[in-house]
Structures are given as structure tokens and as C-alpha cells.
Design an enzyme around this catalytic site. Structure first.
Site, PDB file in Angstrom:
ATOM      1  N   HIS A 111       2.507  -8.302 -10.715  1.00  0.00           N
ATOM      2  CA  HIS A 111       2.828  -7.453 -11.867  1.00  0.00           C
ATOM      3  C   HIS A 111       1.580  -6.721 -12.371  1.00  0.00           C
ATOM      4  O   HIS A 111       1.694  -5.698 -13.034  1.00  0.00           O
ATOM      5  CB  HIS A 111       3.507  -8.252 -12.980  1.00  0.00           C
ATOM      6  CG  HIS A 111       4.953  -8.533 -12.663  1.00  0.00           C
ATOM      7  ND1 HIS A 111       5.349  -9.564 -11.854  1.00  0.00           N
ATOM      8  CD2 HIS A 111       6.099  -7.863 -12.990  1.00  0.00           C
ATOM      9  CE1 HIS A 111       6.674  -9.546 -11.718  1.00  0.00           C
ATOM     10  NE2 HIS A 111       7.153  -8.513 -12.391  1.00  0.00           N
TER      11      HIS A 111
ATOM     12  N   ARG B 154      10.237 -18.152  -8.764  1.00  0.00           N
ATOM     13  CA  ARG B 154      11.611 -18.119  -8.266  1.00  0.00           C
ATOM     14  C   ARG B 154      12.398 -19.385  -8.617  1.00  0.00           C
ATOM     15  O   ARG B 154      13.119 -19.933  -7.789  1.00  0.00           O
ATOM     16  CB  ARG B 154      11.607 -17.941  -6.745  1.00  0.00           C
ATOM     17  CG  ARG B 154      11.016 -16.621  -6.318  1.00  0.00           C
ATOM     18  CD  ARG B 154      11.012 -16.434  -4.829  1.00  0.00           C
ATOM     19  NE  ARG B 154      10.959 -15.021  -4.505  1.00  0.00           N
ATOM     20  CZ  ARG B 154      10.915 -14.537  -3.281  1.00  0.00           C
ATOM     21  NH1 ARG B 154      10.910 -15.340  -2.260  1.00  0.00           N
ATOM     22  NH2 ARG B 154      10.893 -13.241  -3.067  1.00  0.00           N
TER      23      ARG B 154
ATOM     24  N   HIS C   6       0.013 -11.873 -10.095  1.00  0.00           N
ATOM     25  CA  HIS C   6      -0.763 -10.898  -9.312  1.00  0.00           C
ATOM     26  C   HIS C   6       0.022  -9.607  -9.107  1.00  0.00           C
ATOM     27  O   HIS C   6      -0.476  -8.516  -9.341  1.00  0.00           O
ATOM     28  CB  HIS C   6      -1.130 -11.544  -7.968  1.00  0.00           C
ATOM     29  CG  HIS C   6      -1.411 -10.594  -6.853  1.00  0.00           C
ATOM     30  ND1 HIS C   6      -2.492  -9.743  -6.871  1.00  0.00           N
ATOM     31  CD2 HIS C   6      -0.751 -10.351  -5.690  1.00  0.00           C
ATOM     32  CE1 HIS C   6      -2.497  -9.011  -5.752  1.00  0.00           C
ATOM     33  NE2 HIS C   6      -1.441  -9.355  -5.023  1.00  0.00           N
TER      34      HIS C   6
ATOM     35  N   TYR D 186       0.839  -1.208   0.000  1.00  0.00           N
ATOM     36  CA  TYR D 186       0.000   0.000   0.000  1.00  0.00           C
ATOM     37  C   TYR D 186       0.870   1.253   0.000  1.00  0.00           C
ATOM     38  O   TYR D 186       0.437   2.299  -0.458  1.00  0.00           O
ATOM     39  CB  TYR D 186      -1.001  -0.022   1.160  1.00  0.00           C
ATOM     40  CG  TYR D 186      -1.902  -1.227   1.032  1.00  0.00           C
ATOM     41  CD1 TYR D 186      -2.640  -1.420  -0.134  1.00  0.00           C
ATOM     42  CD2 TYR D 186      -1.948  -2.206   2.009  1.00  0.00           C
ATOM     43  CE1 TYR D 186      -3.409  -2.548  -0.312  1.00  0.00           C
ATOM     44  CE2 TYR D 186      -2.719  -3.342   1.847  1.00  0.00           C
ATOM     45  CZ  TYR D 186      -3.447  -3.514   0.681  1.00  0.00           C
ATOM     46  OH  TYR D 186      -4.196  -4.641   0.488  1.00  0.00           O
TER      47      TYR D 186
HETATM   48 FE1  HAS Z   1      -0.967  -8.643  -3.014  1.00  0.00          FE
HETATM   49  C1  HAS Z   1       1.172 -11.333  -2.568  1.00  0.00           C
HETATM   50  C2  HAS Z   1      -3.400 -10.260  -1.240  1.00  0.00           C
HETATM   51  C3  HAS Z   1      -3.055  -5.929  -3.363  1.00  0.00           C
HETATM   52  C4  HAS Z   1       1.654  -6.813  -4.263  1.00  0.00           C
HETATM   53  N1  HAS Z   1       1.022  -9.019  -3.365  1.00  0.00           N
HETATM   54  C5  HAS Z   1       1.702 -10.177  -3.118  1.00  0.00           C
HETATM   55  C6  HAS Z   1       3.073 -10.003  -3.476  1.00  0.00           C
HETATM   56  C7  HAS Z   1       3.224  -8.712  -3.920  1.00  0.00           C
HETATM   57  C8  HAS Z   1       1.911  -8.112  -3.853  1.00  0.00           C
HETATM   58  C9  HAS Z   1       4.508  -8.054  -4.372  1.00  0.00           C
HETATM   59  O1  HAS Z   1      -3.599 -12.682   0.648  1.00  0.00           O
HETATM   60  C10 HAS Z   1       4.135 -11.098  -3.438  1.00  0.00           C
HETATM   61  C11 HAS Z   1       5.025 -11.038  -2.243  1.00  0.00           C
HETATM   62  C12 HAS Z   1       6.059 -12.132  -2.350  1.00  0.00           C
HETATM   63  O2  HAS Z   1       7.091 -11.891  -2.995  1.00  0.00           O
HETATM   64  O3  HAS Z   1       5.826 -13.217  -1.845  1.00  0.00           O
HETATM   65  N2  HAS Z   1      -2.879  -8.217  -2.446  1.00  0.00           N
HETATM   66  C13 HAS Z   1      -3.710  -9.018  -1.759  1.00  0.00           C
HETATM   67  C14 HAS Z   1      -5.002  -8.369  -1.595  1.00  0.00           C
HETATM   68  C15 HAS Z   1      -4.901  -7.141  -2.198  1.00  0.00           C
HETATM   69  C16 HAS Z   1      -3.559  -7.055  -2.720  1.00  0.00           C
HETATM   70  C17 HAS Z   1      -6.211  -8.920  -0.900  1.00  0.00           C
HETATM   71  N3  HAS Z   1      -0.747  -6.752  -3.693  1.00  0.00           N
HETATM   72  C18 HAS Z   1      -1.731  -5.791  -3.743  1.00  0.00           C
HETATM   73  C19 HAS Z   1      -1.178  -4.566  -4.255  1.00  0.00           C
HETATM   74  C20 HAS Z   1       0.157  -4.811  -4.513  1.00  0.00           C
HETATM   75  C21 HAS Z   1       0.398  -6.195  -4.150  1.00  0.00           C
HETATM   76  C22 HAS Z   1      -1.966  -3.295  -4.433  1.00  0.00           C
HETATM   77  C23 HAS Z   1       1.226  -3.934  -5.040  1.00  0.00           C
HETATM   78  C24 HAS Z   1       1.097  -2.667  -5.293  1.00  0.00           C
HETATM   79  N4  HAS Z   1      -1.092 -10.470  -2.107  1.00  0.00           N
HETATM   80  C25 HAS Z   1      -2.163 -10.905  -1.389  1.00  0.00           C
HETATM   81  C26 HAS Z   1      -1.818 -12.195  -0.767  1.00  0.00           C
HETATM   82  C27 HAS Z   1      -0.520 -12.494  -1.143  1.00  0.00           C
HETATM   83  C28 HAS Z   1      -0.091 -11.389  -1.980  1.00  0.00           C
HETATM   84  C29 HAS Z   1      -2.655 -13.040   0.095  1.00  0.00           C
HETATM   85  C30 HAS Z   1       0.307 -13.735  -0.737  1.00  0.00           C
HETATM   86  C31 HAS Z   1       0.290 -14.741  -1.806  1.00  0.00           C
HETATM   87  C32 HAS Z   1       1.209 -15.897  -1.447  1.00  0.00           C
HETATM   88  O4  HAS Z   1       0.692 -16.960  -1.101  1.00  0.00           O
HETATM   89  O5  HAS Z   1       2.438 -15.767  -1.518  1.00  0.00           O
HETATM   90  C33 HAS Z   1      -6.008  -6.093  -2.220  1.00  0.00           C
HETATM   91  O6  HAS Z   1      -5.580  -4.931  -1.592  1.00  0.00           O
HETATM   92  C34 HAS Z   1      -6.502  -5.801  -3.615  1.00  0.00           C
HETATM   93  C35 HAS Z   1      -7.722  -4.905  -3.604  1.00  0.00           C
HETATM   94  C36 HAS Z   1      -7.959  -4.336  -4.958  1.00  0.00           C
HETATM   95  C37 HAS Z   1      -9.145  -4.261  -5.563  1.00  0.00           C
HETATM   96  C38 HAS Z   1      -9.246  -3.660  -6.948  1.00  0.00           C
HETATM   97  C39 HAS Z   1      -9.914  -2.281  -6.956  1.00  0.00           C
HETATM   98  C40 HAS Z   1      -9.836  -1.679  -8.342  1.00  0.00           C
HETATM   99  C41 HAS Z   1      -9.549  -0.379  -8.615  1.00  0.00           C
HETATM  100  C42 HAS Z   1      -9.465   0.049 -10.061  1.00  0.00           C
HETATM  101  C43 HAS Z   1     -10.729   0.661 -10.499  1.00  0.00           C
HETATM  102  C44 HAS Z   1     -10.779   0.836 -11.999  1.00  0.00           C
HETATM  103  C45 HAS Z   1     -11.228   1.920 -12.622  1.00  0.00           C
HETATM  104  C46 HAS Z   1     -11.229   2.019 -14.117  1.00  0.00           C
HETATM  105  C47 HAS Z   1     -11.725   3.108 -11.882  1.00  0.00           C
HETATM  106  C48 HAS Z   1     -10.375  -4.764  -4.914  1.00  0.00           C
HETATM  107  C49 HAS Z   1      -9.345   0.645  -7.564  1.00  0.00           C
HETATM  108  C50 HAS Z   1     -12.283   1.134 -14.611  1.00  0.00           C
HETATM  109  C51 HAS Z   1     -12.959   1.538 -15.854  1.00  0.00           C
HETATM  110  C52 HAS Z   1     -13.796   0.681 -16.489  1.00  0.00           C
HETATM  111  C53 HAS Z   1     -14.637   1.123 -17.589  1.00  0.00           C
HETATM  112  C54 HAS Z   1     -13.868  -0.733 -16.063  1.00  0.00           C
END
Ligand code: HAS
Length: 542
Positions: free
Chosen positions: A369, A431, A367, A221
Site C-alpha cells: 500500500h 488475508r 509494503h 513495475y
Molecule cells: Fe514489492 C511483495 C520486493 C517494489 C508491490 N510487492 C509485493 C506485493 C505487491 C508488491 C503487491 O522481495 C505482494 C504480492 C502478494 O500479494 O503476495 N518490491 C520489492 C522490491 C521492490 C518492490 C525489492 N512492490 C514494489 C512496487 C510495487 C510492489 C513498486 C507496486 C507498485 N515485494 C518485494 C518482495 C515481495 C513483494 C520480495 C514478496 C514478499 C512476500 O514474502 O510475500 C523495489 O523495486 C523497490 C525499490 C524502490 C526504492 C525506492 C526509491 C524511491 C523513490 C522516491 C524518491 C523520492 C523523492 C522525493 C524524489 C529503492 C524513487 C523525496 C523528497 C525528499 C525531500 C525526501
């Protein structure tokens, strides 16, 4: 903005992009690995797969992001509060970040710190690596101190006024990071650095992993929220719209500050971590996805207002009427679109039983990237397209290339992530130097690996195009007479001067709440695991 503030902010931004440039060469090689092509030793100084992967992770996930956040959020805070940040603190922070990069970088490039960016013991790096990482973190704390100092001064002159939204979101990002960085910082300073200097008899791998992931989830974050600052505060105005609600934006940032203790979700498969922690963070992780859903609503609404103001009609017609020819906008809207599957895959990771399937597979880099590699990096590309001209007074050059660049990168990431995610679901390991080990691929791995290699190559080309535009802008951009003000937005529902919303500005309440939650989740673990059991010998000694 004073010339000194402007100078240091520009240096941060450029230094961050320089780190990214070094890192993406390594990334390109890592992507090709999955397509069965081994170029690990091709880049100067690189001898092994893990050296390159460590350099890629440290340069792109730490140095690039720290530098951009330090520069970008210093600017937004200074402008919003109408006062410069202390220039000496900015200078000190910059110098520490550069020194940190040098200290951490040299052992990596000498092959004495191939411990990846998660630096799990009992893998042991040269002491300079841990020292360098510590300096880089301290540099971020100094920016936070400069922000809080400016806020305190501002408050003296604006008694009873609401903190301007742009300053609020910038300062809350750093408060969240201050609280979150304590885990990995204490691991680094009190366990790993003395251990690497032979001052401790061994390491405690379990405690170290827990401290690392306490920070390791929230760091995502710290990477993301500077992009959110741009999406909330700048994009609505740039597309011709307005932000929907000031308070809703503040609430989203408060949730990031309060819901800090979620790091155990990286340890669902860790046998040393009990079920209490895993269940607690499962719910908290779904909680911390919620402010991103609020963000999706707020920003989509702002985009729709802008698109309709530009003549867009129907359910989705407004989307086509966004100013797609402005690369500062297109890069960031594409970043948002990539973040939709990025968020969905995050929620899949967080779901315990799904995690058992995808943990330690290429699903996870797929995820991150889409999140770090797209939502964040593409947003910084977009910000740079107006920020570099603003800071240097030079007009952007190679505009045609700038218009195509975000699309090239976006196409690359879609193909890359499709490869990594589908490969991960089929058990393809992360990895792992697949290009040089002798193994029998499972059905589907070959296609997944080829897509990863092709997508990674296109992403790399997208990066090269970006660096070309920035380099030639710095060298040859025409001097502009005036750069104007920052293009920040208005809100439909502004900051009410009274009422319940006032509590949103009581920053200390949210910090206190955050510490209570941290104590509830991490307290029992620390009580049973302190003092550390320093019994593990190093895997790779010097
Ligand atoms: Fe993650 C692993 C869970 C967000 C980065 N994450 C990683 C790792 C990285 C990373 C680097 O629960 C690997 C670490 C390693 O080396 O082992 N992550 C989450 C969850 C979220 C999440 C629940 N991660 C991120 C973000 C990252 C990031 C942000 C970087 C910036 N992650 C995990 C979990 C792991 C994990 C486990 C462990 C996995 C394992 O087993 O190793 C949430 O915060 C995501 C919430 C996001 C949303 C999307 C909202 C969408 C938006 C865009 C709106 C679009 C618009 C345009 C406005 C709900 C805000 C649309 C227009 C149209 C017309 C469609």
C-alpha cells in the site's frame, strides 16, 4: 491529438477510476477487519471476506492500473511521436478491457471466484473469471502493438534520430510488460481456463505459482512505471526545474526491461523451489531496486532545481518552495515520499532471512500500500488533476478540496502502513478475517489492527474527496478556450545525436538480453517441470 484518440484515452482514464471507486469500498471494509469490525456482508452482493478481498485486488490492482496505463501511456507516446495511435486499436483494447472486467467481475460478485487476485490453484474459479483476466491482459498487448506501430512509422520519417524520451519511456514500459506478462498469461490460458472448463484432469499448483510470480513481480513495475513517466517527464517542469539527464532516465528503463526474472523472491518459503533459483533472484532483485535509486536521484535533483528557482535556500529550504498549492504536484511529491518506506520495505522483503519473518503477514500489504496504494495511486490522482481538464477541456472545480485531498490520503496511508507493518513484524497474518475468527491476539496486534482500521478509513475518505472533485469537474467544470500542450520537461543533458548513447535506443538488444537472463533463471526450472503434472483436484468445484 485526434478527437478519436482523445475520446478513447479519456474513456480509459475514467473507466480506471470507476474500477478504483468500486474497489476502494471493499478496501475500506478490509481495513476495518483488522480493527475488529466486520462489515463483510454489508456491501451489496458480498457474502464473504474472500469475495470482498478478491474484488478489491482484481479491481484495484488489475483493472484500475491496466486502464490508467493504457490511456496515459497512449497519450504520452502519441504526443512524443507527434502522431496519433491507431484509433481502431485503442477502441478494441478498451472494449476488451471492459468485457474482461465484466467476465471476471460477475463470478466474483456471485461468489464463484473467491480465489484472490493471485488465483492460486487448487482453488478454482468459474471459467468466466480466467477468461475475463485473459481479455484484460490482451487489451494491454493491443496498446503495446499500437505504440510499436506508431514507433515504426515515426522511424521511417526520422532516420537516425533518437526516440523522443517521452515516447521511449512509455514504449519501454509496455515492452517490459509484454515480456513479463507471458508467465501468468500462459498459466491462465493453458492451465487454468481449460481446467475450469473440465478439459484438464487437474492442476499443477507449483508450476502455476511459478508462472504467476514470473509475471507477479514485474506487474508491479507495470503499475509503477507510468507514475515514473510522470515523475521523469512532467514533474520537473511542473515544479519549475528540468530533468538532469536523458541517458540516465533511459538506462533506468532499460534495467526494468532486462532484469525481468525475479519472481521467485515471492517463493522464498516455497518448498517446491530449489535454492539455485532463490539465490539467483535474491541478487537480481537487489539489481532491480537500483533503477529506482537512479530515479530517486534524478527526481530529487529536478525538485531541488525547481525549489531553488522558486527562491528556496539552504539544505532543505528548496523543498518548502515547491508548488505545494498545486494538487497535481503535491499529490505526486507525497507519492514519492511514501515510496521511500515503500522501497525500503521491498528491499526488506527481498532479503531472504527477513522474508522468513514477514512472509504472509500484514507486513506485505503494508509494503504494497506504500507502493501500489501510494506511489502509484496518489500519482494517478495528481496526474488526473491536470489530465482530466486537458482531455475534457473543463476547468477543475472544488479546488480547495483538491488541495487537501492528497494530504488526507497521505496521512491515511502513513497510519495504515504503520499498523500493517508493525503488526506484520509481530506475526499478524494477512488475508485473514480476524474480525470474525476466534483467536488470541499476540501483544501489539490490537494497536496495529486499530491503526490499520483508522488509516484505511482516512484513505477511503481521501478517495471519496478525489472522486467528488473529478465527478463535479466532469459535470460542472467551466469550458476552457484552449487546453494548451502537455507540460513535459526539458533536460540538462539531452539526447546526444551520436556516441555511446545511441546503443540505448537499440530496443531489440535489451529485449534479447532480457530473454537470455530469463532462460538462465527459468530455463532449468521449466525443463524439470514440463510437461505439467495435472494431478491436483480442485479445492472448490463448480
Ligand atoms: Fe514489492 C511483495 C520486493 C517494489 C508491490 N510487492 C509485493 C506485493 C505487491 C508488491 C503487491 O522481495 C505482494 C504480492 C502478494 O500479494 O503476495 N518490491 C520489492 C522490491 C521492490 C518492490 C525489492 N512492490 C514494489 C512496487 C510495487 C510492489 C513498486 C507496486 C507498485 N515485494 C518485494 C518482495 C515481495 C513483494 C520480495 C514478496 C514478499 C512476500 O514474502 O510475500 C523495489 O523495486 C523497490 C525499490 C524502490 C526504492 C525506492 C526509491 C524511491 C523513490 C522516491 C524518491 C523520492 C523523492 C522525493 C524524489 C529503492 C524513487 C523525496 C523528497 C525528499 C525531500 C525526501
Amino acid at each position: 491529438l485526434s478527437p478519436a484518440n482523445r475520446r478513447w484515452i479519456l474513456w480509459f482514464i475514467l473507466f480506471g477510476f470507476a474500477a478504483l471507486a468500486f474497489g476502494v469500498f471493499q478496501g475500506f471494509v478490509q481495513g476495518l477487519n483488522y480493527a475488529g469490525i466486520s462489515l463483510f456482508t454489508f456491501l451489496p452482493g458480498m457474502k464473504t471476506y474472500y469475495e470482498g478481498l478478491t474484488a478489491h485486488g482484481v479491481l484495484n490492482a488489475f483493472i484500475f492500473t491496466f486502464a490508467e496505463a493504457n490511456g496515459w501511456l497512449s497519450l504520452t507516446t502519441a504526443r512524443a511521436l507527434g502522431r496519433n495511435l491507431n484509433s481502431k486499436l485503442l477502441a478494441l483494447s478498451f472494449v476488451l478491457l471492459v468485457l474482461g472486467t465484466v467476465f471476471a467481475g460477475i463470478p466474483i460478485f456471485l461468489g464463484k471466484a473467491s480465489v484472490l487476485y493471485t488465483f492460486y490453484p487448487p482453488l478454482r474459479a468459474h471459467w468466466a473469471f480466467y477468461f475475463g483476466i485473459a481479455l484484460a491482459v490482451v487489451s494491454t498487448w493491443i496498446i503495446s502493438a499500437a505504440q510499436l506501430w506508431a514507433l515504426a512509422e515515426w522511424r521511417k520519417e526520422h532516420k537516425g534520430e533518437r526516440i523522443p524520451l517521452m515516447a521511449y519511456v512509455s514504449i519501454m514500459t509496455y515492452i517490459m510488460w509484454d515480456i513479463s506478462s507471458l508467465g501468468a498469461a500462459s498459466e491462465d490460458l493453458f492451465l487454468l481456463l481449460p481446467w475450469s472448463l473440465n478439459l484438464l484432469p487437474g492442476s499443477d499448483p507449483l508450476l502455476s505459482r511459478v508462472l504467476f510470480w514470473y509475471t507477479g513481480h514485474q506487474i508491479v513495475y507495470y503499475w509503477l512505471l507510468p507514475a515514473y513517466v510522470s515523475w521523469y517527464i512532467f514533474i520537473p517542469r511542473m515544479v519549475g526545474g528540468k530533468l538532469f539527464s536523458d541517458s540516465l532516465a533511459r538506462i533506468a528503463f532499460i534495467m526494468f526491461v532486462v532484469l525481468v526474472p525475479v519472481g521467485f523472491h515471492h517463493q522464498y518459503t516455497d518448498p517446491g523451489v530449489g535454492n539455485y533459483y532463490k539465490i539467483a533472484v535474491l541478487f537480481l532483485t537487489f539489481g532491480i531496486a537500483f533503477p529506482s535509486l537512479l530515479t530517486a536521484f534524478s527526481i530529487m535533483y529536478a525538485l531541488e532545481i525547481g525549489g531553488r528557482a522558486n527562491g528556496g535556500k539552504g539544505i532543505l529550504g528548496w523543498f518548502l518552495k515547491l508548488p505545494w498549492t498545486n494538487p497535481a504536484v503535491s499529490a505526486q511529491v507525497l507519492a514519492m515520499i511514501a515510496f521511500l518506506p515503500g522501497g525500503i520495505t521491498g528491499i526488506m522483503n527481498a532479503s531472504y532471512n527477513m522474508n522468513l519473518l514477514v512472509h504472509n503477514t500484514t507486513f506485505v500489504p503494508g509494503h504494497f500500500h506504500l507502493t501500489l496504494g501510494s506511489a502509484v495511486t496518489l500519482s494517478y490522482f495528481g496526474i488526473a488533476y491536470w489530465l482530466i481538464p486537458y482531455l475534457t477541456g473543463r476547468k477543475l472545480v472544488l479546488e480547495k478540496i483538491a488541495k487537501w485531498q492528497p494530504w488526507v490520503y497521505f496521512l491515511g496511508i502513513l497510519i495504515f502502513a504503520r499498523g500493517e507493518i508493525s503488526g506484520g513484524i509481530l506475526g499478524m497474518p494477512r488475508r485473514t478475517a480476524l474480525a470474525i475468527i476466534n483467536y488470541e491476539p499476540l501483544p501489539g496486534w490490537k494497536l496495529a489492527g486499530a491503526l490499520t482500521g483508522i488509516g484505511g478509513t482516512i484513505m477511503f475518505i481521501g478517495c471519496v474527496l478525489f472522486f467528488l472533485v473529478i465527478f463535479f469537474t466532469l459535470m460542472q467544470g467551466k469550458k476552457m478556450e484552449s487546453t494548451g500542450d502537455l507540460p513535459f520537461t526539458e533536460t540538462y543533458l539531452g539526447a546526444a545525436p551520436s556516441g555511446w548513447q545511441l546503443i540505448l535506443d537499440k530496443l531489440s538488444y535489451w529485449v534479447l538480453l532480457s530473454f537470455i537472463l530469463i532462460a538462465l533463471v527459468y530455463g532449468p526450472f521449466l525443463l524439470t517441470h514440463l510437461p505439467p503434472k495435472l494431478t491436483s483436484p480442485p479445492f472448490q468445484g463448480f
